[in-house]
Design a protein around this motif. Structure first.
Motif, mmCIF file in Angstrom:
data_model
loop_
_atom_site.group_PDB
_atom_site.id
_atom_site.type_symbol
_atom_site.label_atom_id
_atom_site.label_comp_id
_atom_site.label_asym_id
_atom_site.label_seq_id
_atom_site.Cartn_x
_atom_site.Cartn_y
_atom_site.Cartn_z
ATOM 1 N N MET A 1 -5.969 -2.948 -4.362
ATOM 2 C CA MET A 1 -5.254 -3.669 -3.313
ATOM 3 C C MET A 1 -6.220 -4.688 -2.713
ATOM 4 O O MET A 1 -7.372 -4.361 -2.399
ATOM 5 C CB MET A 1 -4.779 -2.710 -2.224
ATOM 6 N N ASP B 1 -4.127 -5.697 1.712
ATOM 7 C CA ASP B 1 -2.962 -5.049 1.099
ATOM 8 C C ASP B 1 -1.806 -6.009 0.816
ATOM 9 O O ASP B 1 -0.661 -5.578 0.647
ATOM 10 C CB ASP B 1 -2.446 -3.889 1.972
ATOM 11 N N LYS C 1 0.830 -1.199 0.000
ATOM 12 C CA LYS C 1 0.000 0.000 0.000
ATOM 13 C C LYS C 1 0.867 1.252 0.000
ATOM 14 O O LYS C 1 0.610 2.210 -0.742
ATOM 15 C CB LYS C 1 -0.926 -0.020 1.212
ATOM 16 N N GLN D 1 -1.330 -6.496 -4.909
ATOM 17 C CA GLN D 1 -1.492 -5.263 -5.664
ATOM 18 C C GLN D 1 -1.696 -5.620 -7.133
ATOM 19 O O GLN D 1 -0.936 -6.388 -7.721
ATOM 20 C CB GLN D 1 -0.260 -4.372 -5.518
ATOM 21 N N ALA E 1 2.507 1.651 -3.346
ATOM 22 C CA ALA E 1 1.582 2.155 -4.361
ATOM 23 C C ALA E 1 1.396 3.664 -4.260
ATOM 24 O O ALA E 1 0.923 4.297 -5.201
ATOM 25 C CB ALA E 1 0.233 1.455 -4.227
#
Length: 761
Positions: free
Chosen positions: A553, A557, A57, A560, A60
């Protein structure tokens, strides 16, 4: 689809004994460590957080700067962007940009790390690429690196410098709305580290007597005063073309019995004379030794930064041309190129919400002496060589204005002056001046004698650009970005390029991007001014691209996902059409539209805290102007899969990273007769595995063992441009110069090893 060493320096490299090499590396490392320890005492280490310590996360949401010329989270940046971090470069053992892009969707390579004579490595991106791939923009800290005269993208192989790189931002899709010409199918932006204190040294040794060193050092004297230096040296004897060669383009050949044209000992022009080597075996293989170096430095003082970058590569021509027509093992069969830039930039805070960035840059790109080759069938004792010198300076002002916390505006202007040059082509002598030769190739080839003067006047080009970008956050989850750039050039005229993006992130685990952008590639000086096929009325190539990106996600998480779908319509492609009034019987011309479309998937899964799987897939197809059906793009795989797994074990002391590349079959050009004769018009698919093992013996000392092509897969790249050389048509007695000088394929290396020792202080 469009896709200052002396000449014999490389031979000296081969005479260095392994013992001397080890001693040299040890002494070099020791001297640098002692020197920089004294200078950098009391230093603080680089504070950048380890990328693999981030959750998926957090990863990202990593910040990028290329898209909007300011820091922003990647998930709201108005582009399809992939970030390669410094840790990824280290742990995967990457040595070149080619190796990085092999692991990304959208890139296809003809010659990989070998280069190709005076041209850089041949590759395509999103189904598009001419020689040197002038359709992609390469930058270092915002400074363009493409060749000034010919637009080729540069820094693909061992001349590049990774020691001081913080991250590489790879944008797929148009970027001319901010960066202008050549940001056609994408941008690759190298961003260097800042505020670094310490020393890092990497020495390496491997297959084919490959050896070299990387050094990076920096120190911050006060909060806003510091410097950094980076140096890279790479040498290799190469494998001399000992590779998979199914058609014997580079093995088992004989010298021609007849020299078609030559100059005798008295300087007389003669034709169809007997060759004393006729029928003898041509040495197998090709020259692919390499001697490269690069250097980068910068000094920071408060809001001002001054820096420079220099690179030079000297190498064998490799498999760019046919082994039966050219003496690929001759010491003159080599190429050398280089470039540099110096810059100063300043950031001034004019008001609470208004800042101004000023950039002053001077840069140069050169094809340097020792770029040349020998023919087998003509002028066999004379070297045909190429030289080109080009320079560029520009000043750029960018104003950033925050209208509110959610709205910002960027306005920029840029003025550029370039000195561009055609390649100076000589026979028998290297030119002594930049824009003339005392031994014209054209005159010699016409039988008028060697040693005849010819001038190649440079072309002065003035350019101006103005651009703007408006970014706005409408709600908590909705963002937009609208940009427009206007370019004027005394060379090709004027052009405008817009971009529009809407980003919607309705939930923390899901987001979308809807993107539209345009871009252009300006015609090169060769395409405009070549006496053989040049056309001064050429217009820039244009592209319109529409994209939809979805990202999410999953599993708290741990997973991805990212999907990108794109469609591009290309106009005014610069190709060749018949023209009997031109010396080459053809001319460059803007052609009708063509289209390309594709879909890519990214999948990352964090199994456990220290185990991560990553992969991507690309499907791509295209349609030419004269066809109705969508079909496979020439020289580009319709299907491509990359996957890897990364292990951090024993409290991160042992790191294992394994990667596999699957490249589907690639359609040959219609002119590639050999592949149509023996492979049904397609280069076979292949899968290749690479492995990097890193172990930290003591704190800040790590050894790496890198194996490329673990299973010694035999494969090749599709022949560049026409690929029309047909080895079957060569006969040393009756046909010493068949049509087509480009081989049908380019053999690629088998399994190689590299040991690298990494020191950090």
């Amino acid at each position: 689809m469009k896709c200052f060493f002396k000449k014999d320096d490389h031979s000296r490299f081969g005479l260095i004994s392994k013992t001397k090499l080890k001693l040299f590396l040890l002494v070099t490392i020791s001297i640098n460590i002692v020197f920089f320890v004294k200078k950098a005492s009391g230093q603080t280490k680089d504070s950048i957080k380890s990328i693999y310590n981030l959750s998926l996360k957090d990863l990202a949401g990593i910040n990028v700067t290329t898209v909007s010329l300011k820091e922003e989270e990647i998930n709201i940046a108005a582009s399809n962007i992939t970030v390669i971090t410094r840790q990824m470069i280290d742990e995967r053992g990457y040595q070149t940009l080619v190796e990085i892009c092999e692991d990304l969707p959208g890139f296809d390579f003809m010659m990989f790390n070998d280069g190709g004579g005076e041209y850089p490595t041949y590759n395509m991106n999103r189904g598009v690429g001419i020689i040197g791939n002038a359709n992609i923009l390469i930058m270092v800290d915002g400074i363009i690196q493409n060749n000034i005269s010919f637009n080729w993208s540069l820094l693909w192989t061992y001349e590049n410098l990774f020691a001081d790189i913080e991250r590489i931002e790879v944008i797929e899709g148009p970027g001319s709305a901010i960066y202008g010409a050549q940001a056609y199918t994408g941008i690759i932006h190298f961003i260097t580290r800042s505020k670094f204190s310490g020393v890092e040294v990497k020495s390496f040794y491997g297959s084919d007597f490959t050896r070299g060193i990387d050094i990076y050092a920096g120190h911050n004297f006060k909060e806003n005063i510091g410097f950094s230096l980076a140096f890279h040296k790479y040498n290799s004897d190469g494998d001399k073309g000992d590779r998979y060669d199914p058609g014997n383009y580079f093995h088992n050949l004989q010298f021609p019995s007849t020299i078609l044209q030559d100059y005798d000992a008295n300087g007389n022009y003669v034709t169809n004379v007997a060759n004393s080597k006729g029928g003898q075996a041509i040495p197998d293989g090709f020259q692919n030794w390499n001697g490269s170096y690069s250097f980068r430095a910068k000094i920071n003082f408060k809001n001002t930064e001054i820096g420079s970058f220099l690179w030079d590569v000297n190498r064998g021509f490799s498999s760019a041309i046919n082994g039966y027509e050219y003496n690929l093992m001759h010491s003159d069969h080599s190429s050398r190129s280089g470039g540099y830039h110096i810059y100063a930039k300043n950031e001034a805070k004019l008001a609470d919400k208004l800042s101004l960035q000023s950039n002053l840059v001077f840069r140069a790109t050169h094809i340097l002496p020792n770029t040349g080759f020998r023919y087998n069938y003509q002028f066999p004792e004379l070297t045909k060589n190429y030289v080109s010198y080009e320079y560029q300076g520009f000043i750029e002002e960018r104003a950033h204005y925050d209208l509110s916390e959610k709205t910002n505006l960027l306005l920029g202007i840029k003025g550029t002056r370039s000195i561009k040059s055609r390649r100076v082509v000589s026979l028998g002598y290297f030119p002594e001046k930049e824009y003339e030769t005392q031994s014209s190739w054209e005159e010699a080839n016409a039988g008028n004698g060697i040693g005849i003067f010819e001038e190649f006047p440079p072309v002065i080009v003035n350019e101006f650009a103005a651009y703007g970008l408006w970014n706005n956050q409408w709600t908590k989850n909705i963002y937009s970005s609208i940009g427009l750039r206007y370019d004027y050039s005394s060379e090709y005229g004027q052009i405008a390029n817009p971009r529009v993006a809407f980003i919607y992130n309705p939930a923390k685990v899901f987001g979308t991007k809807l993107l539209y952008g345009t871009a252009f590639r300006q015609p090169s000086i060769f395409e405009l001014n070549s006496e053989f096929r040049g056309n001064p009325d050429l217009e820039p190539e244009k592209i319109n691209t529409y994209e939809l990106e979805l990202n999410s996600m999953l599993l708290k998480d741990k997973i991805q996902l990212r999907t990108n779908i794109f469609y591009s319509k290309m106009l005014d492609f610069i190709g060749k059409v018949p023209d009997i009034s031109m010396p080459a019987g053809e001319r460059y011309e803007n052609l009708d539209k063509s289209e390309v479309s594709g879909i890519s998937f990214y999948f990352t899964y964090k199994f456990l805290e220290h185990i991560r799987f990553y992969s991507n897939y690309m499907f791509m197809t295209g349609k030419a102007a004269d066809t109705l059906a969508w079909e496979q793009i020439e020289r580009t795989a319709k299907n491509k899969v990359n996957a890897g797994i990364n292990f951090h074990l024993f409290k991160n002391k042992l790191i294992i990273d394994g990667r596999v590349n699957y490249v589907g079959e690639r359609k040959a050009q219609s002119t590639n007769k050999w592949l149509y004769e023996y492979e049904n018009g397609y280069a076979p698919a292949y899968s290749k595995v690479n492995l990097t093992i890193s172990y930290e013996f003591v704190r800040h000392f790590t050894a790496q063992f890198i194996i490329n092509n673990v299973f010694d897969v035999q494969y090749y790249g599709v022949g560049r441009e026409t690929g029309s050389g047909m080895v079957d048509e060569y006969d040393y007695q009756t046909n010493p110069n068949p049509e087509g000088h480009i081989p049908a394929y380019h053999p690629q290396p088998g399994r190689t090893f590299l040991i690298r020792l990494n020191f950090k202080l």
